[in-house]
Each structure stands twice: as structure tokens, then as C-alpha cells.
Design an enzyme around this catalytic site. Structure first.
Site, PDB file in Angstrom:
ATOM      1  N   ASP A 266       0.868  -1.178   0.000  1.00 48.72           N
ATOM      2  CA  ASP A 266       0.000   0.000   0.000  1.00 48.72           C
ATOM      3  C   ASP A 266       0.905   1.229   0.000  1.00 48.72           C
ATOM      4  O   ASP A 266       2.126   1.140   0.127  1.00 48.72           O
ATOM      5  CB  ASP A 266      -0.952  -0.022   1.213  1.00 48.72           C
ATOM      6  CG  ASP A 266      -2.185   0.849   0.978  1.00 48.72           C
ATOM      7  OD1 ASP A 266      -2.154   1.731   0.092  1.00 48.72           O
ATOM      8  OD2 ASP A 266      -3.188   0.666   1.688  1.00 48.72           O
TER       9      ASP A 266
HETATM   10  C1  NOJ Z   1      -4.065   3.919   0.407  1.00 47.74           C
HETATM   11  C2  NOJ Z   1      -5.241   2.999   0.551  1.00 47.74           C
HETATM   12  O1  NOJ Z   1      -5.136   2.264   1.756  1.00 47.74           O
HETATM   13  C3  NOJ Z   1      -5.393   2.022  -0.608  1.00 47.74           C
HETATM   14  O2  NOJ Z   1      -6.605   1.333  -0.442  1.00 47.74           O
HETATM   15  C4  NOJ Z   1      -5.328   2.754  -1.901  1.00 47.74           C
HETATM   16  O3  NOJ Z   1      -5.580   1.875  -2.973  1.00 47.74           O
HETATM   17  C5  NOJ Z   1      -3.971   3.402  -2.007  1.00 47.74           C
HETATM   18  N1  NOJ Z   1      -3.847   4.386  -0.947  1.00 47.74           N
HETATM   19  C6  NOJ Z   1      -3.720   4.074  -3.352  1.00 47.74           C
HETATM   20  O4  NOJ Z   1      -4.416   5.241  -3.447  1.00 47.74           O
END
Ligand code: NOJ
Length: 715
Positions: A266
């Protein structure tokens, strides 16, 4: 390309080029036509490095994608196209209801179709991969990200998670040809929804049994449906952040679940290993994440700046690197990027062409996902009534929800706008969003309510109040909306509350003051039109709760599928002290999982439980559903089970199957559920999924609480 070609390509790659493929950055790095800007300077990324990276996330337009890809291909040595990823969570530009709402449809076809349409719009804007579906198991509404989930039931969530994957990706192995589809990335592996106290990004401590039983199934469903990527979660599991958790990624995700695609971290999660204090510096963070199995580093400079030296110092990791790079190239190949790096985008036509059919589908989805929680004769509205529409959401276009970053609020249809299209005697008192209601507004609202037959109170959350980083300790209405309700209820009790929300709220007060409550969730671009159709009765509310609405925050985490305890509270022991109960609150939900009303109703009659083959464990449940009213009815018939004696404690009820049924007025319908004993297998203490012989009680009904026992089977 064939496997051989991909390997030949890899043979031409330098170490730096291989590492580059594992790096994903924002488009800002390219926005200035290659000129080094902000974060790039901070990360000391050279221009050469920028033309080696593998992926970009979060572009906004086809033009941006086209320009970046072109610039990249012109400047990179091996001309391996970039893969573009983005959060396409419930629509791209045309916004569908939030995923939690979509789950209220209990309808995999609806979800699959919505994902297909979202993929089409996103693909036309140059997106190749979406960071969706979110398969996290959730039972704590304090955690704002329940908005993005399929609710609290692992079976429902598994079915819908697979539907999203099919909708985004289309038929297996067709992504290279079908350029209107995109690859899916299931997230967040694993346990993210179990954050302590419901606080986002907080510690998770999860037993293996709980993880295997409830958290893994939806991921398994995504993998079985062919999902291309898995994203790891921010949280710790068993004390180790998921992003550095080798046993989780290697043993559970790869071996147990059989995932063969690309594993991505993530956002900045690799660098955050330092904040978790399991890595002293960026190099250690990169090494731990890489060894654990993270193949693409989203938005951190750890792989970018340290992975090459890590590999040089430990050549035994070279093979590991090759695997990771191969997965990236394989994804690019599956998307057809080697043949067409622009994936159908043409320089001559990069304009947005929105398809009105998608808008229509979002309206239908909003109509089928709103949940009627209460109705004491107030709804549907009639043209002879004098209707007052008041509250902060009366004319609000803040109805798209937290993940609608491309969707435009200005293009969303507010409730007022929707109702104006109907032939109603309507007076509206709109209020600006995001602010606490003023005394003057409340006073005006009371005046208007006093002179009306019915009051539509449009209340709820702002889109910032749920979603990522939107944890709450209070789940009652904020911004003095409670004061508005109480005061209006004093002058006119005929209130229908229209609730805009991204999570289950505590509605005990609203329930007391309002005669009707319709949960619209964040209904998306066409919300106002859909709600107008629902409120006037042109369409019957059909949504059913995918997540229990608690009576109090103190009950959380909550699920209807709680485990049996040694001292359960029952109808006969309510007054005893030493039972599992609260002294100041009931144990059950205010509105249970599976619950929702329509404008009509039906009864279950003549149920039969049949053993078709005892040897093979095949059973059938038959029921006759009768609608004695003057109005046709849509409902969701739900079959629950309870395994009577088990090796480990098991839920008091588990949803096994459901059917959406439509019963015309004054008619009946025979419904059959075919059951295979495999669906009663559960995770034992040795973490294996198996059946054990014994009796299973079956329950049939219209929600988890009211479903009635209809018999027992032996397996
Ligand atoms: C953080 C989030 O937890 C995740 O779900 C998301 O896809 C990513 N950022 C990318 O934006």
C-alpha cells in the site's frame, strides 16, 4: 508475448532497470515533461531512474496517460511500457453507490455489471489496473473504511468480491484484447479491518483461526476468480507489519491461497516499516519488504534507492528479483501493453466521452441499494401532501462518497433536484454542507415543518466523515443534526429521515423521532433521481443491510455472526447478572444484518427440509412465499445455519445462501435452495477447512435476527 520472450527481455535488463520495474510513483514525477520537481528532488531520483520505473498511480485523464507514456517510451532504453493504476472503487467519473451500499443489493450481477462499466470508463481514461475490490472483513463501524467493504458477512463478501473481479477483468486471459476491461487488485492483505478501537492504520492482533475463518475467504474468492494483483495492508499481523510479513505473503497468500500474480504494497507502506520500528532505515525496510514478497513498492523511495545495493550484497536474492520483475512484465503483457502501450488511446481523440447508459446504471444501482429501515405509513409520498424538504443534505451534491476523486459533485443530482422532477407540493429549505446547523436554520425548519403534512429530513455524514482516515468514536449524527431532528419532531411527527451515510450509524434517537428512515448511503451521481423514484413509490426499496446497525458504539466490534459463549443471554435469563450482556444496553443490533423493508411484505409458508442424498450430503430447502398485499414485493430470502456441536466455537448464525425474489401482489412463489454439505465446512483448530459429522439447524427469513428455525439436517 510468450514466457520465452519475457525471459529474453529480462536478460537484456540491467539491475537498475529490473529494480525500476518494481517502483510505482505518482504522475507528478513526469508532469513537467521530465524536469525534476518536488518529491523527485527529495528522493534524489535521477532522470535515468525516472525512465526505468515500472508504474504510475493516480492519473486523471487519458491525455495525461498518453503524454506520460509517450514521453517515457521516447526516453527509456528498453521501452517497456508503464502500467497505470488508480483507485476506481465505485465508478471512475460516473459514480456508483459506495461498495457498502452495493453490498446491500445482495446482488452479484448488479455488482459485476457496475464493475464492468466502471472499468470501461477507467480504461477510456487510460487506467490499466484498479485498486479494487476491497475484500476486508469488517465488524467495526468506527473504522471509516467499512464504506469500501462488502459488509460483515464473509460469504456475502466472497461472492461480491469475485463479482467485482469478473466485472473489472472480464473473461480470463482476455485483458489483452478486451481493452474496455482492466485488471483488479484485491486489498488489503490482511486484517486491516480489525484495527484496534476502529482507528485507521492502528495495530491488529488477529488469531489464526479468526483470520482463516473470516478474513481469508473473500481473498480466496478473488484469487479463484483470477484477480491479477494483491495489495498488502498497512497494519501489523502477529506483531509484524503485513508489508514485511513473510509467513503471511509466502505461506498463506502464495502457498495456501495459490496466488500467482503481482503483490504490491500500500501507499508508502514499505517506508512506514521505519515508523513501525521494525526497520532502522530505508534499506532495511526495502530488504524486509522484498524478502517478505512485496514486488512493487507503491510511493516510497526504498526500492528505488536501495534495492540494487541489497541485491548486489546478497546475490542469492537475484532469483527473487527475477520473479518479481517477471510478475510485473507478465501483468503488462496480460494487458496487451507490449503490443499497444496506449491500450487503445489515440492521440487524435483523448477527450472524455461519457456514456449515458452508465449514468442510468448508477441510478438503478442507487434504487436497488437504499435500505428502508422504518416506515410507519409515511412513505411513499403522495401528490396530495404538502411536503417539506429540510436538512443539510436537502440540496447537497456531496452524495458521491469518499472514493469519488474523479467524479464531479457539480454533476451529481441532489435530492431536491430529483424531487423537483416529480409532481409534488414541495417546499425546500436547503443548508450548506459541512457546517453545524445554526439556530436560525433550525427555527426556519420548524416553521416550515409545522405547515407541512410530511417532513423529509435529509441528514447524515459528509463524504469526509467516512472512508480512509475517517475513524470515529461517536456514531450519532454530527453537526447539530440531532437538535434539528428533536425540534422538528416536536412540531411535526410525520418525519421521513433520508440518511446519507458511509457506515452504520447509531440511530436510536433518529428511530425515536422519525416515522420513516431510508438509508441512501452515498448513492452516487444519480442519487437524487433514484431517491425521488423510491420516495414516491415508483420503485420499491429493495436494499438489505450488509452490516448491522448497532444500538451503541460500546457494542462494537459487532456482528450477527458472533461466536457462542458459555453464558449466552437468552429470552429466559434476561434478568440474571452473570451472563454475557451489557448492564446498560441490549446485546443485539438496532437493525440487524440482512434487514430492510419494502412498501409491501410477504410471509413464509410451508417450509420443507429434504435430504436428497445423505451419502453425498445434498439437501434441499423448499419454501412458499406468499404476498397477500395489493402491491408487488421485492425481498431477499435468507438461509442461515447453526452447527449444533463443533470442535471450535462457531457463530450463532451463518448466512449460507440467499435469493432475491419478486412476488406480484396476491400471489405466491415456491423457492428452492439446494445445499451441499461442503458449505458447512469450517476451520478447525488445525487451521484446516473440514466438515465434521453432526446436526445443523437451518433458519429461513428476511434478516439474521428474525429468521426462524425450519428444521435440522445431519451431515
Ligand atoms: C491507500 C489505501 O489504503 C489504498 O486502499 C489505496 O488503494 C492506495 N492508498 C492508493 O491510493
Amino acid at each position: 508475448m510468450t514466457e520465452k520472450h519475457l525471459h529474453e527481455l529480462m536478460e537484456q535488463m540491467t539491475l537498475a532497470e529490473k529494480v525500476g520495474q518494481l517502483v510505482q510513483l505518482m504522475p507528478d514525477f513526469f508532469a513537467q515533461g521530465g524536469e525534476i520537481t518536488g518529491p523527485m528532488q527529495q528522493w534524489q531520483m535521477s532522470e535515468t531512474q525516472s525512465y526505468q520505473i515500472g508504474s504510475i498511480l493516480g492519473t486523471h485523464t487519458a491525455e495525461q496517460v498518453y503524454t506520460i507514456q509517450k514521453q517515457y517510451l521516447e526516453n527509456s532504453r528498453l521501452k517497456i511500457p508503464l502500467v497505470f493504476m488508480a483507485d476506481v472503487i465505485h465508478g471512475y467519473e460516473t459514480i456508483f453507490p459506495i461498495p457498502l451500499a452495493m453490498a446491500a443489493s445482495f446482488d452479484e450481477q448488479l455488482v459485476e455489471h457496475a464493475a464492468e462499466l466502471a472499468a470501461k470508463e477507467a480504461a477510456e481514461a487510460g487506467i490499466h489496473v484498479t485498486f479494487s475490490p476491497m475484500a476486508d472483513y469488517v465488524k467495526d463501524a468506527r473504522w471509516g473504511r467499512v464504506l469500501e467493504s462488502n459488509g460483515e458477512d464473509p460469504t456475502l463478501s466472497s461472492v461480491l468480491t469475485a463479482a467485482y473481479v469478473r466485472g473489472y477483468q472480464g473473461a480470463q486471459k482476455q485483458l489483452s484484447k478486451d481493452k474496455k476491461r482492466i485488471a483488479a487488485c484485491v486489498k488489503h492483505f490482511i486484517g486491516y479491518g480489525a484495527a484496534e478501537g476502529g482507528r485507521d492504520y492502528h495495530t491488529v492482533d488477529l488469531s489464526d483461526l479468526e483470520m482463516y475463518q473470516n478474513y481469508l475467504p473473500a481473498f480466496k474468492a478473488a484469487i479463484d476468480a483470477g484477480v491479477a494483483l494483491v495489495m498488502t495492508s498497512f497494519n501489523t499481523v502477529h506483531g509484524i507489519p503485513a508489508t514485511a510479513n513473510q509467513p503471511l505473503i509466502q505461506d498463506v497468500l502464495r502457498k495456501k491461497l495459490g496466488f500467482e500474480g503481482l503483490v504490491i504494497s500500500d501507499w508508502a507502506a514499505v517506508a512506514e516499516l521505519m515508523a513501525h520500528r521494525v526497520a532502522a532505515d530505508g534499506e532495511e525496510a526495502a530488504r524486509k519488504a522484498f524478502q517478505a514478497g512485496i514486488e512493487m513498492d507503491m510511493m516510497s523511495d526504498c526500492y528505488l534507492n536501495t534495492l540494487a545495493q541489497i541485491i548486489t550484497a546478497a546475490p542469492e536474492l537475484q532469483q527473487h528479483l527475477d520473479h518479481a520483475v517477471y510478475h510485473v512484465l507478465q501483468l503488462k503483457d496480460a494487458l496487451g501493453l507490449f503490443d499497444d502501450p496506449y491500450r487503445g488511446l489515440a492521440a487524435a481523440d483523448l477527450a472524455v466521452h461519457l456514456d449515458p447508459a452508465i449514468r442510468r446504471s448508477t441510478r438503478e444501482a442507487a434504487e436497488r441499494t437504499a435500505v428502508l429501515l422504518k416506515n410507519e405509513g409515511v412513505l411513499p409520498l403522495s401528490t396530495s401532501q404538502k411536503i417539506a424538504l429540510i436538512g443539510p443534505k436537502a440540496d447537497s451534491t456531496d452524495i458521491l462518497g469518499a472514493w469519488s476523486w474523479i467524479g464531479k459533485k457539480e454533476e451529481a443530482v441532489s435530492l431536491k433536484e430529483g424531487l423537483i422532477g416529480k409532481n409534488l407540493d414541495l417546499s425546500v429549505l436547503p443548508y450548506a454542507d459541512e457546517q453545524a446547523l445554526s439556530d436560525e436554520y433550525i427555527e426556519e425548519a420548524c416553521k416550515l415543518a409545522q405547515h407541512s403534512d410530511v417532513v423529509l429530513l435529509a441528514i447524515g455524514e459528509s463524504s469526509e466523515e467516512s472512508g480512509e482516515a475517517a475513524s470515529l468514536t461517536k456514531l450519532t449524527l454530527s453537526r447539530r443534526q440531532d437538535v434539528l431532528i428533536h425540534k422538528v419532531a416536536k412540531v411535526n411527527p410525520n418525519i421521513a429521515a433520508i440518511l446519507f451515510n458511509g457506515r452504520p450509524l447509531v440511530l436510536s434517537d433518529v428511530e425515536e423521532s422519525c416515522k420513516a428512515i431510508l438509508t441512501a448511503w452515498f448513492p452516487g451521481s444519480e442519487g437524487g433521481h433514484a431517491l425521488a423514484n423510491l420516495l414516491t413509490g415508483e420503485v420499491e426499496p429493495q436494499g438489505r443491510l450488509p452490516m448491522s446497525f448497532p444500538r451503541s458504539v460500546g457494542q462494537l466490534p459487532f456482528t450477527y455472526g458472533q461466536l457462542s459463549t458459555g453464558r449466552p443471554k437468552t429470552a429466559d435469563n434476561q434478568d440474571q447478572k452473570y451472563i454475557s450482556r451489557y448492564m446498560d444496553e441490549d446485546n443485539d443490533a438496532l437493525y440487524p444484518f440482512g434487514y430492510g423493508l419494502g412498501y409491501s411484505s410477504c410471509d413464509i409458508e410451508e417450509t420443507t427440509v429434504l435430504t436428497i442424498s445423505a451419502e453425498q450430503g445434498i439437501f434441499e430447502v423448499k419454501a412458499r412465499i406468499v404476498n397477500q398485499t395489493d402491491r408487488a414485493h421485492h425481498t431477499v430470502l435468507q438461509l442461515y445455519s447453526k452447527d449444533l456441536v463443533t470442535e471450535v466455537a462457531r457463530p450463532v448464525r451463518e448466512l449460507k445462501q440467499w435469493q432475491k425474489v419478486y412476488i406480484p401482489e396476491h400471489s405466491s412463489l415456491d423457492v428452492t435452495f439446494k445445499i451441499n454439505q461442503a458449505c458447512f465446512a469450517y476451520i478447525h483448530s488445525d487451521l484446516l477447512l473440514k466438515n465434521d459429522p453432526g446436526k445443523i439447524a437451518l433458519y429461513l427469513g428476511f434478516d439474521a435476527k428474525q429468521a426462524k428455525k425450519i428444521g435440522e439436517i445431519s451431515i
